[in-house]
Design a protein around this motif. Structure first.
Motif, PDB file in Angstrom:
ATOM      1  N   LYS A  18       0.838  -1.179   0.014  1.00 18.82           N
ATOM      2  CA  LYS A  18       0.119   0.070   0.041  1.00 18.82           C
ATOM      3  C   LYS A  18       0.795   1.273  -0.089  1.00 18.82           C
ATOM      4  CE  LYS A  18      -3.969  -1.615   2.572  1.00 18.82           C
ATOM      5  NZ  LYS A  18      -4.763  -1.590   3.848  1.00 18.82           N
ATOM      6  N   LYS A  21      -0.723   6.790   3.070  1.00 21.76           N
ATOM      7  CA  LYS A  21      -1.947   6.943   3.149  1.00 21.76           C
ATOM      8  C   LYS A  21      -1.862   8.588   3.371  1.00 21.76           C
ATOM      9  CE  LYS A  21      -3.641   2.859   5.271  1.00 21.76           C
ATOM     10  NZ  LYS A  21      -2.755   2.126   6.118  1.00 21.76           N
ATOM     11  N   SER A  33      -7.552   9.234   8.222  1.00 22.99           N
ATOM     12  CA  SER A  33      -6.882   8.711   6.967  1.00 22.99           C
ATOM     13  C   SER A  33      -7.643   8.317   5.943  1.00 22.99           C
ATOM     14  CB  SER A  33      -5.894   7.372   7.647  1.00 22.99           C
ATOM     15  OG  SER A  33      -6.747   6.417   8.044  1.00 22.99           O
ATOM     16  N   GLU A  34      -7.116   7.934   5.009  1.00 21.41           N
ATOM     17  CA  GLU A  34      -8.168   7.444   3.755  1.00 21.41           C
ATOM     18  C   GLU A  34      -8.933   6.166   4.336  1.00 21.41           C
ATOM     19  OE1 GLU A  34      -5.597   6.567   0.482  1.00 21.41           O
ATOM     20  OE2 GLU A  34      -5.590   8.656  -0.118  1.00 21.41           O
ATOM     21  N   ASN A  35      -8.254   5.304   5.186  1.00 17.40           N
ATOM     22  CA  ASN A  35      -9.232   4.193   5.506  1.00 17.40           C
ATOM     23  C   ASN A  35     -10.225   4.523   6.407  1.00 17.40           C
ATOM     24  OD1 ASN A  35      -7.481   2.252   4.687  1.00 17.40           O
ATOM     25  ND2 ASN A  35      -6.390   1.736   6.329  1.00 17.40           N
ATOM     26  N   TYR A  42     -11.399   2.973  -2.471  1.00 19.89           N
ATOM     27  CA  TYR A  42     -10.272   2.492  -3.146  1.00 19.89           C
ATOM     28  C   TYR A  42      -8.936   2.798  -2.457  1.00 19.89           C
ATOM     29  CZ  TYR A  42     -13.978   0.622  -6.063  1.00 19.89           C
ATOM     30  OH  TYR A  42     -15.198   0.020  -6.583  1.00 19.89           O
ATOM     31  N   VAL A  43      -8.020   1.959  -2.296  1.00 18.48           N
ATOM     32  CA  VAL A  43      -6.602   2.321  -1.996  1.00 18.48           C
ATOM     33  C   VAL A  43      -5.524   1.946  -3.192  1.00 18.48           C
ATOM     34  CG1 VAL A  43      -6.956   2.068   0.362  1.00 18.48           C
ATOM     35  CG2 VAL A  43      -6.136   0.195  -0.830  1.00 18.48           C
ATOM     36  N   GLN A  44      -4.479   2.771  -3.084  1.00 14.36           N
ATOM     37  CA  GLN A  44      -3.439   2.587  -4.313  1.00 14.36           C
ATOM     38  C   GLN A  44      -2.405   1.914  -3.415  1.00 14.36           C
ATOM     39  OE1 GLN A  44      -1.880   6.381  -5.572  1.00 14.36           O
ATOM     40  NE2 GLN A  44      -0.817   5.479  -7.269  1.00 14.36           N
ATOM     41  N   PHE A  63      -5.444   0.435  -8.009  1.00 13.85           N
ATOM     42  CA  PHE A  63      -6.231   0.956  -7.287  1.00 13.85           C
ATOM     43  C   PHE A  63      -7.109  -0.512  -6.828  1.00 13.85           C
ATOM     44  CE2 PHE A  63      -5.289   5.131  -8.112  1.00 13.85           C
ATOM     45  CZ  PHE A  63      -5.367   5.786  -7.033  1.00 13.85           C
ATOM     46  N   LYS A  66     -10.510  -1.323  -0.491  1.00 12.18           N
ATOM     47  CA  LYS A  66      -9.827  -1.175   0.754  1.00 12.18           C
ATOM     48  C   LYS A  66     -10.239  -2.249   1.601  1.00 12.18           C
ATOM     49  CE  LYS A  66     -12.698   2.238   3.191  1.00 12.18           C
ATOM     50  NZ  LYS A  66     -12.921   3.526   3.802  1.00 12.18           N
TER      51      LYS A  66
END
Length: 91
Positions: A18, A21, A33-35, A42-44, A63, A66
């Motif tokens: 990952k 973030k 955070s993105e989470n 979606y995460v990169q 992507f 998550k």
């Protein structure tokens, strides 16, 4: 250890890392955070090993959902194992 045992995904699984973030500040001053954000699904990540049934290559950026995959730790590095079908975008 032999190179055979170094971070090798099998089949349609991928081993990914990952990417960092990003955090955002809410109007109330909280850092999320993105989470923690509901509007980010979606995460990169960067592909470490694409497995042997994937069209992806090492170092591709993707992507994915998550909630997909599982965390593992290898030589002190935290990585994620996901399935090819969890990927939504290749950059």
């Amino acid at each position: 250890a032999s190179d055979v045992y170094k971070r090798q995904a099998i089949g349609s699984y991928l081993l990914v890392n990952k990417l960092e973030k990003k955090t955002t500040k809410t109007e109330g001053g909280l850092l999320l955070s993105e989470n923690d954000r509901d509007d980010i699904r979606y995460v990169q990540a960067e592909v470490i090993d694409p497995g042997d049934q994937s069209f992806l290559k090492k170092n591709d950026h993707i992507f994915y959902d998550k909630h997909a995959g599982h965390n593992i730790e290898h030589d002190g590095e935290k990585l994620q194992v996901i399935k090819v079908q969890d990927i939504v975008v290749v950059i």
